[in-house]
Structures are given as structure tokens and as C-alpha cells.
Scaffold this motif. Structure first.
Motif, PDB file in Angstrom:
ATOM      1  N   HIS A  88       0.832  -1.208   0.000  1.00  0.00           N
ATOM      2  CA  HIS A  88       0.000   0.000   0.000  1.00  0.00           C
ATOM      3  C   HIS A  88       0.869   1.261   0.000  1.00  0.00           C
ATOM      4  O   HIS A  88       0.555   2.240  -0.695  1.00  0.00           O
ATOM      5  N   VAL A  89       1.934   1.240   0.774  1.00  0.00           N
ATOM      6  CA  VAL A  89       2.842   2.388   0.842  1.00  0.00           C
ATOM      7  C   VAL A  89       3.445   2.673  -0.527  1.00  0.00           C
ATOM      8  O   VAL A  89       3.450   3.823  -1.006  1.00  0.00           O
ATOM      9  N   GLU A  90       3.961   1.647  -1.178  1.00  0.00           N
ATOM     10  CA  GLU A  90       4.641   1.850  -2.457  1.00  0.00           C
ATOM     11  C   GLU A  90       3.668   2.288  -3.543  1.00  0.00           C
ATOM     12  O   GLU A  90       4.002   3.110  -4.403  1.00  0.00           O
ATOM     13  N   THR A  91       2.433   1.771  -3.505  1.00  0.00           N
ATOM     14  CA  THR A  91       1.420   2.189  -4.472  1.00  0.00           C
ATOM     15  C   THR A  91       1.057   3.658  -4.268  1.00  0.00           C
ATOM     16  O   THR A  91       0.953   4.428  -5.238  1.00  0.00           O
ATOM     17  N   LEU A  92       0.866   4.058  -3.017  1.00  0.00           N
ATOM     18  CA  LEU A  92       0.506   5.444  -2.735  1.00  0.00           C
ATOM     19  C   LEU A  92       1.648   6.390  -3.079  1.00  0.00           C
ATOM     20  O   LEU A  92       1.431   7.442  -3.695  1.00  0.00           O
ATOM     21  N   ALA A  93       2.868   6.037  -2.697  1.00  0.00           N
ATOM     22  CA  ALA A  93       4.015   6.901  -2.991  1.00  0.00           C
ATOM     23  C   ALA A  93       4.196   7.091  -4.489  1.00  0.00           C
ATOM     24  O   ALA A  93       4.524   8.186  -4.958  1.00  0.00           O
ATOM     25  N   ALA A  94       3.949   6.032  -5.268  1.00  0.00           N
ATOM     26  CA  ALA A  94       4.107   6.121  -6.718  1.00  0.00           C
ATOM     27  C   ALA A  94       3.076   7.053  -7.343  1.00  0.00           C
ATOM     28  O   ALA A  94       3.317   7.633  -8.411  1.00  0.00           O
ATOM     29  N   ALA A  95       1.922   7.213  -6.691  1.00  0.00           N
ATOM     30  CA  ALA A  95       0.862   8.071  -7.227  1.00  0.00           C
ATOM     31  C   ALA A  95       1.053   9.540  -6.861  1.00  0.00           C
ATOM     32  O   ALA A  95       0.367  10.411  -7.417  1.00  0.00           O
ATOM     33  N   LEU A  96       1.972   9.819  -5.951  1.00  0.00           N
ATOM     34  CA  LEU A  96       2.186  11.188  -5.506  1.00  0.00           C
ATOM     35  C   LEU A  96       3.172  11.914  -6.419  1.00  0.00           C
ATOM     36  O   LEU A  96       4.082  11.298  -6.975  1.00  0.00           O
ATOM     37  N   PRO A  97       3.021  13.228  -6.546  1.00  0.00           N
ATOM     38  CA  PRO A  97       4.010  13.998  -7.316  1.00  0.00           C
ATOM     39  C   PRO A  97       5.298  14.134  -6.520  1.00  0.00           C
ATOM     40  O   PRO A  97       5.317  13.883  -5.309  1.00  0.00           O
ATOM     41  N   PRO A  98       6.397  14.506  -7.156  1.00  0.00           N
ATOM     42  CA  PRO A  98       7.649  14.734  -6.417  1.00  0.00           C
ATOM     43  C   PRO A  98       7.437  15.763  -5.328  1.00  0.00           C
ATOM     44  O   PRO A  98       6.667  16.719  -5.490  1.00  0.00           O
ATOM     45  N   PHE A  99       8.084  15.578  -4.203  1.00  0.00           N
ATOM     46  CA  PHE A  99       7.913  16.501  -3.084  1.00  0.00           C
ATOM     47  C   PHE A  99       8.341  17.901  -3.475  1.00  0.00           C
ATOM     48  O   PHE A  99       9.397  18.113  -4.054  1.00  0.00           O
ATOM     49  N   GLY A 100       7.487  18.879  -3.119  1.00  0.00           N
ATOM     50  CA  GLY A 100       7.815  20.269  -3.380  1.00  0.00           C
ATOM     51  C   GLY A 100       7.417  20.758  -4.752  1.00  0.00           C
ATOM     52  O   GLY A 100       7.690  21.901  -5.097  1.00  0.00           O
ATOM     53  N   SER A 101       6.747  19.926  -5.556  1.00  0.00           N
ATOM     54  CA  SER A 101       6.385  20.375  -6.899  1.00  0.00           C
ATOM     55  C   SER A 101       5.198  21.314  -6.895  1.00  0.00           C
ATOM     56  O   SER A 101       4.900  21.963  -7.881  1.00  0.00           O
ATOM     57  N   GLY A 102       4.505  21.394  -5.753  1.00  0.00           N
ATOM     58  CA  GLY A 102       3.318  22.235  -5.666  1.00  0.00           C
ATOM     59  C   GLY A 102       3.620  23.619  -5.148  1.00  0.00           C
ATOM     60  O   GLY A 102       4.764  24.065  -5.056  1.00  0.00           O
ATOM     61  N   SER A 103       2.561  24.311  -4.766  1.00  0.00           N
ATOM     62  CA  SER A 103       2.648  25.681  -4.275  1.00  0.00           C
ATOM     63  C   SER A 103       3.526  25.763  -3.040  1.00  0.00           C
ATOM     64  O   SER A 103       3.478  24.926  -2.155  1.00  0.00           O
ATOM     65  N   GLY A 104       4.316  26.828  -2.987  1.00  0.00           N
ATOM     66  CA  GLY A 104       5.106  27.084  -1.795  1.00  0.00           C
ATOM     67  C   GLY A 104       6.460  26.418  -1.797  1.00  0.00           C
ATOM     68  O   GLY A 104       7.235  26.605  -0.878  1.00  0.00           O
ATOM     69  N   TYR A 105       6.765  25.674  -2.833  1.00  0.00           N
ATOM     70  CA  TYR A 105       8.052  24.963  -2.837  1.00  0.00           C
ATOM     71  C   TYR A 105       9.186  25.899  -3.193  1.00  0.00           C
ATOM     72  O   TYR A 105       9.080  26.730  -4.081  1.00  0.00           O
ATOM     73  N   THR A 133     -11.052   6.916   7.200  1.00  0.00           N
ATOM     74  CA  THR A 133     -10.484   5.708   6.592  1.00  0.00           C
ATOM     75  C   THR A 133     -11.307   5.176   5.427  1.00  0.00           C
ATOM     76  O   THR A 133     -10.804   4.373   4.646  1.00  0.00           O
ATOM     77  N   SER A 134     -12.550   5.608   5.285  1.00  0.00           N
ATOM     78  CA  SER A 134     -13.357   5.198   4.134  1.00  0.00           C
ATOM     79  C   SER A 134     -13.033   6.016   2.894  1.00  0.00           C
ATOM     80  O   SER A 134     -13.469   5.685   1.786  1.00  0.00           O
ATOM     81  N   ASP A 135     -12.252   7.091   3.051  1.00  0.00           N
ATOM     82  CA  ASP A 135     -11.844   7.917   1.920  1.00  0.00           C
ATOM     83  C   ASP A 135     -10.539   7.383   1.327  1.00  0.00           C
ATOM     84  O   ASP A 135      -9.752   6.732   2.013  1.00  0.00           O
ATOM     85  N   GLU A 136     -10.318   7.695   0.056  1.00  0.00           N
ATOM     86  CA  GLU A 136      -9.057   7.316  -0.575  1.00  0.00           C
ATOM     87  C   GLU A 136      -7.919   8.106   0.056  1.00  0.00           C
ATOM     88  O   GLU A 136      -8.073   9.293   0.364  1.00  0.00           O
ATOM     89  N   PRO A 137      -6.754   7.489   0.238  1.00  0.00           N
ATOM     90  CA  PRO A 137      -5.654   8.176   0.934  1.00  0.00           C
ATOM     91  C   PRO A 137      -4.912   9.208   0.090  1.00  0.00           C
ATOM     92  O   PRO A 137      -4.201  10.045   0.646  1.00  0.00           O
ATOM     93  N   LEU A 138      -5.062   9.167  -1.237  1.00  0.00           N
ATOM     94  CA  LEU A 138      -4.226  10.008  -2.092  1.00  0.00           C
ATOM     95  C   LEU A 138      -4.440  11.496  -1.821  1.00  0.00           C
ATOM     96  O   LEU A 138      -3.474  12.264  -1.743  1.00  0.00           O
ATOM     97  N   GLU A 139      -5.683  11.922  -1.677  1.00  0.00           N
ATOM     98  CA  GLU A 139      -5.951  13.347  -1.471  1.00  0.00           C
ATOM     99  C   GLU A 139      -5.305  13.841  -0.171  1.00  0.00           C
ATOM    100  O   GLU A 139      -4.708  14.918  -0.125  1.00  0.00           O
ATOM    101  N   THR A 140      -5.415  13.044   0.885  1.00  0.00           N
ATOM    102  CA  THR A 140      -4.815  13.435   2.157  1.00  0.00           C
ATOM    103  C   THR A 140      -3.291  13.433   2.067  1.00  0.00           C
ATOM    104  O   THR A 140      -2.625  14.324   2.607  1.00  0.00           O
ATOM    105  N   ALA A 141      -2.730  12.437   1.398  1.00  0.00           N
ATOM    106  CA  ALA A 141      -1.278  12.392   1.243  1.00  0.00           C
ATOM    107  C   ALA A 141      -0.774  13.617   0.490  1.00  0.00           C
ATOM    108  O   ALA A 141       0.242  14.226   0.863  1.00  0.00           O
ATOM    109  N   PHE A 142      -1.480  13.991  -0.562  1.00  0.00           N
ATOM    110  CA  PHE A 142      -1.083  15.181  -1.317  1.00  0.00           C
ATOM    111  C   PHE A 142      -1.195  16.431  -0.446  1.00  0.00           C
ATOM    112  O   PHE A 142      -0.324  17.307  -0.478  1.00  0.00           O
ATOM    113  N   ALA A 143      -2.270  16.518   0.353  1.00  0.00           N
ATOM    114  CA  ALA A 143      -2.433  17.677   1.247  1.00  0.00           C
ATOM    115  C   ALA A 143      -1.293  17.759   2.249  1.00  0.00           C
ATOM    116  O   ALA A 143      -0.803  18.853   2.569  1.00  0.00           O
ATOM    117  N   LEU A 144      -0.834  16.616   2.754  1.00  0.00           N
ATOM    118  CA  LEU A 144       0.295  16.609   3.679  1.00  0.00           C
ATOM    119  C   LEU A 144       1.560  17.136   3.007  1.00  0.00           C
ATOM    120  O   LEU A 144       2.319  17.922   3.599  1.00  0.00           O
TER     121      LEU A 144
END
Length: 289
Positions: A10-27, A268-279
């Protein structure tokens, strides 16, 4: 709790779906991988300031172009840069390692997956992450997510307050349902914020805790203990329960605002990707990127 292999997948699947760290606003990029500016002179590539030559400086340290404009010799200093450390904590109590439905992950498992995936992205530029109180210590988790998962799985479940982070830790993420009395947690956060550390509180909850979909006679058990109690006409409790749940979230937000930290909630019933991206976005905005 899911198996170690399932959690890592699950960790590796989620990490692969995330953009590179800092690619968003404020980086804000740094001069070299894994380096964060420290607002003082030292080893790095970014220009910091000129200063006059001293007897200890070698001829190679002189900036001859700047010195050619006058009679004084100048040294070009660079801004100190060093690897950043992200310290993480997942509540190890039995109450957090709970789920209302076998089709859902436990709150603790979802938190472990979210934070380990975040750490993998965070460390890709050469920075480090570690679990507070973990036996394996900080590392470049992008190469060894299993070490972090192992530390999360062995966090002391007796304490619902994190261990003391390593001295060099600058950014913290705490994951829990935060149902415990807040006085000890407030003292811990105020101390760490007073040391100049930024932080995020990630509240992970089960959908039945947010919706309270009960009616009639229901037996409630406190995980990890022998305590249980039967309530009748539970539908009449719903409004009071939801009001207390909202009150707890407001208290957590207020605590974070008082020290300049951030609060985020995940179901926990929500998909984790949105929260991971928000973090990731919050880490970037807070200066971790």
C-alpha cells in the motif's frame, strides 16, 4: 492490523501516485539535494554575503572580481545548508488500531501507510525521515520504507504522547484520533513549537466515528481493555455525540493555530491520495521543502 507485506505494498502504491515533493505551491528549491538553507554562513552553494578578508583566509577564498573594485579584499560566503529531518509518530494504542468494518483499514494502518508514503517522497531529494522513538533511527526512507513501517509497528502503545524527537528534527507529523485528554499533548506540542519546530496533527478516524449511524440497543467496547457498556436508544445520543466530536476537532485546530502548526483530518473510508497530497503541500508551505 494488516500484514507487513500488505502495508508495504500500500505504501509503495501510494508513494508512486504522488508527485515529487515540493512540486506544488510554496516549494522553494535548494542549491543541492537534501540541503535546506539555514540563514547563516557555512558550507553550501547559495551566496550569503561578502565580508572583509581575515588573516585566516586563504588566497583561494578571495573574490577577486569584487575586490578589484577597491583597495579591500573580500571573501564571498555561502549560506549554510544541511539535510532536513522529518520526524513522524503514529499513535500505538489499541484504540487507534481499530476499524468498524473488515473491509476498511484500521485507523493506525491508514496512518502508517500515509506517513511512510510521505516520507518516501520527502527523502527522494536526499533528506531524512524517522519515527520518534523508533529503533531504526532516521534514514533516507525512499530506499527503505520497510524500516519505517517496522518502527511504526513497534511504537510504545502505553503512551499516547510521542517520544522526544531527535535534536536536529525541524518538522513533525503526529497521527492519532486524538481522543485522549489533551493536556499532556498540549504541553508536548507547546514545548516542541517553542524549540522552533513546525508540525502537523493528522487526525485519522473511522466513518462510524464521524457519522454515528447507530440506533436501538448497542454494546460499545473500549479496544484493548475489558471495558464495555450497553446503551439503549442510541439514536437519541447522536446529536450530543456529533457535537462533542466537533468540539474536539475545534480544540485541536485551536491548539495548532496557537503555535503556528497545521491540522488535517482523514476518514479511513476515503481514498488516501488526497490526504497524502495535502500533507505534502502543508510540508512545502511550512518550509520543509
Amino acid at each position: 492490523m494488516e500484514s507487513f507485506a500488505a502495508l508495504r505494498a500500500h505504501v509503495e502504491t501510494l508513494a508512486a501516485a504522488l508527485p515529487p515533493f515540493g512540486s506544488g505551491s510554496g516549494y522553494r528549491t535548494t542549491a543541492s539535494p537534501g540541503a535546506a538553507s539555514r540563514q547563516r554562513s557555512g558550507q553550501g552553494e547559495d551566496f550569503w554575503q561578502y565580508r572583509s578578508q581575515t588573516p585566516e583566509d586563504t588566497a583561494g577564498a578571495i573574490d577577486w572580481r569584487r575586490s578589484a573594485t577597491g583597495d579591500e579584499l573580500f571573501i564571498r560566503e555561502h549560506e549554510l545548508q544541511s539535510a532536513r529531518l522529518l520526524s513522524l509518530w503514529v499513535d500505538g494504542s489499541a484504540g487507534f488500531d481499530w476499524r468498524s468494518d473488515a473491509r476498511l483499514p484500521s485507523k493506525a494502518d491508514r496512518a502508517r501507510v500515509l506517513l511512510t508514503a510521505i516520507a518516501m517522497r520527502y527523502c527522494e531529494t536526499g533528506d531524512m525521515a524517522g519515527v520518534m522513538g523508533g529503533a531504526n533511527g532516521a534514514s533516507m526512507t525512499s530506499h527503505s520504507p520497510g524500516r519505517m513501517l517496522d518502527d511504526f509497528l513497534h511504537i510504545d502503545g502505553e503512551s499516547r504522547v510521542p517520544a522526544v524527537p531527535e535534536p536536529q528534527a525541524a518538522h513533525l507529523i503526529l497521527a492519532s484520533d486524538f481522543y485522549q485528554p489533551l493536556d499532556d499533548l498540549r504541553s508536548w506540542i507547546e514545548r516542541e513549537a517553542g524549540e522552533g519546530r513546525t508540525g502537523i496533527l493528522l487526525q485519522v478516524v473511522d466513518p462510524k466515528e464521524t457519522d454515528f449511524p447507530y440506533s436501538g440497543r448497542v454494546r460499545f467496547r473500549l479496544p484493548g481493555t475489558g471495558l464495555e457498556k450497553i446503551f439503549g436508544r442510541t439514536e437519541t445520543m447522536r446529536d450530543d455525540y456529533l457535537a462533542r466530536f466537533a468540539e474536539r476537532q475545534d480544540a485541536l485546530r485551536t491548539l495548532c493555530q496557537s503555535v503556528g502548526w497545521q491540522f488535517l483530518s482523514h476518514k479511513t473510508s476515503d481514498e488516501p491520495l488526497e490526504t497524502a497530497f495535502a500533507l505534502l503541500q502543508l510540508l512545502s508551505v511550512e518550509g520543509a521543502g
